[in-house]
Write an enzyme that holds these catalytic residues in place. Sequence first.
Site, PDB file in Angstrom:
ATOM      1  N   TYR A 108     -57.027  42.947  20.786  1.00 56.67           N
ATOM      2  CA  TYR A 108     -55.767  42.672  21.475  1.00 56.67           C
ATOM      3  C   TYR A 108     -54.729  43.509  20.730  1.00 56.67           C
ATOM      4  CZ  TYR A 108     -58.181  38.246  22.662  1.00 56.67           C
ATOM      5  OH  TYR A 108     -59.079  37.292  23.050  1.00 56.67           O
ATOM      6  N   CYS A 111     -52.471  41.589  18.263  1.00 56.76           N
ATOM      7  CA  CYS A 111     -53.137  40.725  17.288  1.00 56.76           C
ATOM      8  C   CYS A 111     -52.961  41.302  15.887  1.00 56.76           C
ATOM      9  CB  CYS A 111     -54.620  40.619  17.640  1.00 56.76           C
ATOM     10  SG  CYS A 111     -55.702  40.209  16.270  1.00 56.76           S
ATOM     11  N   PHE A 113     -54.642  40.780  13.163  1.00 54.22           N
ATOM     12  CA  PHE A 113     -55.913  41.145  12.554  1.00 54.22           C
ATOM     13  C   PHE A 113     -56.408  42.492  13.093  1.00 54.22           C
ATOM     14  CE2 PHE A 113     -55.728  36.485  12.383  1.00 54.22           C
ATOM     15  CZ  PHE A 113     -55.897  36.288  11.031  1.00 54.22           C
ATOM     16  N   CYS A 114     -56.225  42.709  14.383  1.00 53.76           N
ATOM     17  CA  CYS A 114     -56.593  43.999  14.973  1.00 53.76           C
ATOM     18  C   CYS A 114     -55.686  45.108  14.444  1.00 53.76           C
ATOM     19  CB  CYS A 114     -56.494  43.925  16.494  1.00 53.76           C
ATOM     20  SG  CYS A 114     -57.573  42.684  17.250  1.00 53.76           S
TER      21      CYS A 114
END
Length: 387
Positions: A108, A111, A113-114
């Site tokens: 995403y 996001c 974390f991404c």
Amino acid sequence: MHCGNLRKTKMAAACGRSLLKVGRAVLDSHPGTVTSLYRRAYGTGCTGGTGARFGLRVGGSRALGCAFLLGGGLGLYHTAKLYWVQQHLAQDHCKVSDRGLRLTLYQYKTCPFCSKVRAFLDYHGLAYDIVEVNPVMRQEIKWSAYRKVPILMVDEDLQLNDSTVIISSLKSYLVSKEKKMSDILGCYPEMKSVNERGKAVTEYNNKYWLMLSEADTTLAYPEKGMQKEEMKWRQWADDWLVHLISPNVYRTTGEALASFDYIVREGKFGSFEGFFAKYVGAAAMFVIAKRLKSRHNLQDDVRQDLYKAVNDWVAAIGKKRKFMGGDCPNLADLAVFGVLRVMEGLQAFDDMMSNTKVKNWYRRMVTATRDHQGQKQAASNNKPSAL
């Protein structure tokens, strides 16, 4: 045309079909069914599991169902045209990174974390394809038993899960001159358990460690304490900093709307579908943000927690270093930068830049990732010394 684009086109077609199915289901369902579609957003775990239920009237449910049907139909039409062109023009060629890795990131965009993974890949100049995952249906990763993002596919057959494991594995691979990626990944075994809320969770042993020989460890961490410091702040970014994002970007109804306006602009939404995604999603995340504030014991003014965290980070770097890694960013720099970057363009980001001491470090990180300085540094280190 890259083969990654062909995969994206096929996945887009699948999403279009899914939208049609969802539209039909919504039209046939009770009003409460609609609420479950908006329990995923870009704040905390990127799993879709955190959320709150809220009521919609039948009229709203039917309108939303029509929006899904219309968006799905138009999406299939345009995807069919695009796929026909790609089939006739595409060449069987994928992006290949250093040392022959073909990388595909399922993500995403908003996001944190991404964003951490992208910061690492960009800094090191690693080429990669992106597959944007629909946070509602997640059809793009239906093939995976692991249902979170990011997921990084290596050479189309080796799957890396969890942002920290992805980064540690790739860094180990880049520094090591001998180990295969599959061998490195085996050093981060999965540990499944149930948390205090009764939810099944997957954790990974050793995920903040690099799997290096003694000689390679000395090369990566030439000064005493560097490795321990890096690990400490990488974990801090995962366990604390990331939990400050959602409560801050969804702090008020106005900020929640602005956040979802950005999500809709960056995502693949039709006009009607995007309208409902923006307003219903914003309402849901405003409620969720309040719950997260309570869960993580944040102050009533969550900005103060954000300011303190960012200033603690800057203080840890100190005045004598450009980055925590010294003259070049280390994995902690890239993790913190990746988390904070998802707020760009929002009020929370502007407030952070104005009310903390992070600005100079942040700008240096923008330049370092944009210019792939990690790749240049590695090339410089590998040059043979003059005789």
